[in-house]
Design an enzyme around this catalytic site. Sequence first.
Site, PDB file in Angstrom:
ATOM      1  N   SER A  62       0.805  -1.308  -0.269  1.00 51.88           N
ATOM      2  CA  SER A  62      -0.133  -0.169   0.174  1.00 51.88           C
ATOM      3  C   SER A  62       1.021   1.720  -0.317  1.00 51.88           C
ATOM      4  O   SER A  62       0.319   1.822   0.039  1.00 51.88           O
ATOM      5  CB  SER A  62      -1.092   0.247   1.629  1.00 51.88           C
ATOM      6  OG  SER A  62      -0.210   0.244   2.664  1.00 51.88           O
ATOM      7  N   LYS A 141       1.179   4.260   6.990  1.00 54.10           N
ATOM      8  CA  LYS A 141       0.559   4.990   5.730  1.00 54.10           C
ATOM      9  C   LYS A 141       1.073   6.299   5.886  1.00 54.10           C
ATOM     10  O   LYS A 141       1.629   7.047   6.974  1.00 54.10           O
ATOM     11  CB  LYS A 141      -1.246   5.208   6.015  1.00 54.10           C
ATOM     12  CG  LYS A 141      -1.990   3.580   5.655  1.00 54.10           C
ATOM     13  CD  LYS A 141      -1.897   3.154   4.998  1.00 54.10           C
ATOM     14  CE  LYS A 141      -3.159   1.935   4.989  1.00 54.10           C
ATOM     15  NZ  LYS A 141      -3.092   0.701   3.731  1.00 54.10           N
TER      16      LYS A 141
END
Length: 243
Positions: A62, A141
């Site tokens: 991701s 993230k």
Amino acid sequence: MSSQWPSVPEDSPSAPEPGFRAEDAAEGPSRSRAVWPLVALAVIAVLLAAFVARVFAIPSGSMELTLHGCAGCDNDHVLVDKLTYRFHQPKRGDIVVFAVPDSWHNSELPVTPPPDNPVQGAMRWVGGFFGNGWNRTDLIKRVIAVGGQTVSCCDARNRLLVDGRSFDEPYIYYAPEFGPARQVGFGPVRVPEGQLWMMGDSRNNSVDSRAEGNGPVPVTAVIGKARLIVLPVSRFGPIAAGN
């Protein structure tokens, strides 16, 4: 009549017992001296991991191409600074490791509960401590917006907007196997105070704050800031924050 055996002064050392070796007397203290430095290093390592820094293995793709992580690959291991956010709040562009909030219902990794077996729990902790494993309740993230800001997607050039202003994200990557190179629209969403809007750099391959049932992440869930790629050696170097 005098004894045939010479007398032994009271202050003279006694004769060694049968089977005694001189080297045995020296082994005990020297072994203790050799062990204590190892114990001290272990204690220091635990304290560093608890309060200062820790190595994490990137669990998924991701954050491509900024950070490398995929099944069966030589994933990046990053040094995470756990001290910085004791002095100031995360800001937009920071790449952070955080514990998946209880409020999140979606993740690219299965969230596994702690094992019932204490031995398995200890093994998982040791693996994570040395960066060889990944706690399946932790993710990494990028901070897109902080508390009090409003975030939405997108303008005519497919750029995110924060407080109504578009900004470029040169780190974005669109994996060809996951569909069109466009961001999915959302918002506007006002991020509550004390929370963060988190998104992955691999924008069409990240389950993040945009996912249904997820939303912002509490600052209290943040573990630390990713500072440095330490492994593999070929990718060693600092992790640049965005804008």
